[in-house]
Design a protein around this motif. Structure first.
Motif, PDB file in Angstrom:
ATOM      1  N   ILE A 166       0.849  -1.196   0.000  1.00 16.37           N
ATOM      2  CA  ILE A 166       0.000   0.000   0.000  1.00 16.37           C
ATOM      3  C   ILE A 166       0.884   1.245   0.000  1.00 16.37           C
ATOM      4  CG2 ILE A 166      -1.662   1.338   1.374  1.00 16.37           C
ATOM      5  CD1 ILE A 166      -2.706  -1.451   2.374  1.00 16.37           C
ATOM      6  N   TYR A 167       1.904   1.246   0.850  1.00 18.12           N
ATOM      7  CA  TYR A 167       2.798   2.402   0.908  1.00 18.12           C
ATOM      8  C   TYR A 167       3.698   2.483  -0.318  1.00 18.12           C
ATOM      9  CZ  TYR A 167       1.220   3.786   5.486  1.00 18.12           C
ATOM     10  OH  TYR A 167       0.453   4.227   6.530  1.00 18.12           O
ATOM     11  N   ASP A 168       4.035   1.359  -0.930  1.00 14.90           N
ATOM     12  CA  ASP A 168       4.803   1.399  -2.177  1.00 14.90           C
ATOM     13  C   ASP A 168       4.025   2.135  -3.263  1.00 14.90           C
ATOM     14  OD1 ASP A 168       7.003   0.088  -1.134  1.00 14.90           O
ATOM     15  OD2 ASP A 168       6.478  -1.869  -1.998  1.00 14.90           O
ATOM     16  N   GLU A 169       2.735   1.843  -3.368  1.00 11.05           N
ATOM     17  CA  GLU A 169       1.891   2.514  -4.362  1.00 11.05           C
ATOM     18  C   GLU A 169       1.769   4.012  -4.056  1.00 11.05           C
ATOM     19  OE1 GLU A 169      -2.696   2.501  -6.076  1.00 11.05           O
ATOM     20  OE2 GLU A 169      -2.033   0.844  -4.794  1.00 11.05           O
ATOM     21  N   LEU A 170       1.548   4.344  -2.806  1.00  9.55           N
ATOM     22  CA  LEU A 170       1.435   5.745  -2.410  1.00  9.55           C
ATOM     23  C   LEU A 170       2.767   6.474  -2.622  1.00  9.55           C
ATOM     24  CD1 LEU A 170      -0.663   7.725  -1.298  1.00  9.55           C
ATOM     25  CD2 LEU A 170       0.087   7.112   0.999  1.00  9.55           C
ATOM     26  N   TYR A 171       3.872   5.803  -2.347  1.00 11.87           N
ATOM     27  CA  TYR A 171       5.203   6.385  -2.557  1.00 11.87           C
ATOM     28  C   TYR A 171       5.435   6.692  -4.041  1.00 11.87           C
ATOM     29  CZ  TYR A 171      10.311   6.791  -2.613  1.00 11.87           C
ATOM     30  OH  TYR A 171      11.602   7.227  -2.797  1.00 11.87           O
ATOM     31  N   SER A 172       5.004   5.817  -4.923  1.00 13.33           N
ATOM     32  CA  SER A 172       5.133   6.071  -6.362  1.00 13.33           C
ATOM     33  C   SER A 172       4.378   7.330  -6.768  1.00 13.33           C
ATOM     34  CB  SER A 172       4.596   4.870  -7.174  1.00 13.33           C
ATOM     35  OG  SER A 172       5.415   3.758  -6.968  1.00 13.33           O
ATOM     36  N   ARG A 173       3.181   7.508  -6.246  1.00  8.69           N
ATOM     37  CA  ARG A 173       2.419   8.746  -6.513  1.00  8.69           C
ATOM     38  C   ARG A 173       3.138   9.949  -5.946  1.00  8.69           C
ATOM     39  NH1 ARG A 173      -2.547   9.011  -3.934  1.00  8.69           N
ATOM     40  NH2 ARG A 173      -2.836  10.951  -5.014  1.00  8.69           N
ATOM     41  N   TRP A 174       3.679   9.803  -4.753  1.00  9.49           N
ATOM     42  CA  TRP A 174       4.402  10.906  -4.095  1.00  9.49           C
ATOM     43  C   TRP A 174       5.622  11.320  -4.911  1.00  9.49           C
ATOM     44  CZ3 TRP A 174       9.300  11.444  -1.991  1.00  9.49           C
ATOM     45  CH2 TRP A 174       9.495  12.529  -1.130  1.00  9.49           C
ATOM     46  N   LEU A 175       6.371  10.340  -5.428  1.00  8.73           N
ATOM     47  CA  LEU A 175       7.540  10.652  -6.250  1.00  8.73           C
ATOM     48  C   LEU A 175       7.164  11.448  -7.489  1.00  8.73           C
ATOM     49  CD1 LEU A 175       9.757   7.425  -6.203  1.00  8.73           C
ATOM     50  CD2 LEU A 175      10.344   9.678  -5.298  1.00  8.73           C
ATOM     51  N   LYS A 176       6.041  11.091  -8.110  1.00  7.69           N
ATOM     52  CA  LYS A 176       5.582  11.849  -9.299  1.00  7.69           C
ATOM     53  C   LYS A 176       5.297  13.299  -8.932  1.00  7.69           C
ATOM     54  CE  LYS A 176       3.682   7.884 -11.674  1.00  7.69           C
ATOM     55  NZ  LYS A 176       2.497   7.088 -11.904  1.00  7.69           N
ATOM     56  N   GLU A 177       4.706  13.520  -7.779  1.00  7.19           N
ATOM     57  CA  GLU A 177       4.409  14.893  -7.336  1.00  7.19           C
ATOM     58  C   GLU A 177       5.698  15.656  -7.008  1.00  7.19           C
ATOM     59  OE1 GLU A 177       1.659  16.398  -7.657  1.00  7.19           O
ATOM     60  OE2 GLU A 177       0.374  14.670  -8.020  1.00  7.19           O
ATOM     61  N   MET A 178       6.675  14.962  -6.471  1.00 13.83           N
ATOM     62  CA  MET A 178       7.943  15.617  -6.136  1.00 13.83           C
ATOM     63  C   MET A 178       8.685  16.052  -7.385  1.00 13.83           C
ATOM     64  SD  MET A 178       8.189  16.033  -2.929  1.00 13.83           S
ATOM     65  CE  MET A 178       9.917  16.437  -2.718  1.00 13.83           C
ATOM     66  N   ARG A 179       8.522  15.330  -8.486  1.00 16.45           N
ATOM     67  CA  ARG A 179       9.182  15.720  -9.739  1.00 16.45           C
ATOM     68  C   ARG A 179       8.527  16.960 -10.299  1.00 16.45           C
ATOM     69  NH1 ARG A 179       8.854   9.906 -10.879  1.00 16.45           N
ATOM     70  NH2 ARG A 179      10.786   9.066 -10.087  1.00 16.45           N
TER      71      ARG A 179
END
Length: 179
Positions: A166-179
């Motif tokens: 669950i956190y892996d999926e959320l982390y992937s979304r977070w990384l996109k926002e950080m870019r």
């Protein structure tokens, strides 16, 4: 600021509730916190970058928003961990993380961070890491027994495996926002 208290015992109690794994919202609709409230410090300095709380809806409550802030802070640590892992991969794989400092006062945070990193987190009885590092460099050629004593562990925190995806999926979304 958001927890409204400077007392670690009160903050720890609030975090115990907030950091419990929850499956109520899928990762695709959960709020995301971009933790750049003091500017973007890595990988390059962008002083004007501000933080953001994204994906809020009319039904987002204070608990979900605060949890997103905690997740954003943990994801920032994960990003730093992954960067260090990539840069040092020729030294071997990193199996554990050693935690030090103020964050060790909040056990619930270390449990949560172990899950975010999907790594075992170890705290040690001796928390003087800057001094320990200097001593370890000086004593490189010394007996392993003394070095093991300096690195003696105090507590171990393990990832909660059922929550890691669950956190892996959320982390992937977070990384996109950080870019």
């Amino acid at each position: 600021n958001f927890l409204g208290n400077a007392d670690y015992s009160q903050i720890s109690k609030l975090l115990a509730e907030l950091l419990q794994p929850s499956y109520s919202l899928p990762a695709s609709v959960r709020p995301i916190f971009v933790p750049t409230v003091h500017g973007m410090r890595s990988p390059r300095w962008i002083p004007g970058r501000t933080g953001a709380l994204l994906n809020l809806s009319g039904t987002t409550n204070i608990i979900e928003a605060t949890k997103a802030i905690l997740e954003g802070l943990a994801f920032n640590l994960r990003r730093a961990f992954e960067t260090v892992s990539r840069q040092t991969k020729d030294l071997g794989e990193i199996s554990d993380v050693v935690a030090t400092g103020g964050m060790c006062q909040i056990t619930n945070w270390l449990n949560f961070l172990a899950t975010i990193l999907d790594r075992r987190i170890i705290t040690r009885q001796n928390r003087y890491d800057a001094a320990n590092g200097a001593v370890l460099l000086y004593l490189k050629g010394t007996s392993r027994g003394l070095l093991r004593k300096l690195a003696e562990e105090n507590s171990i925190f393990l990832p909660e495996e059922r929550v890691v995806p669950i956190y892996d999926e959320l982390y992937s979304r977070w990384l996109k926002e950080m870019r």
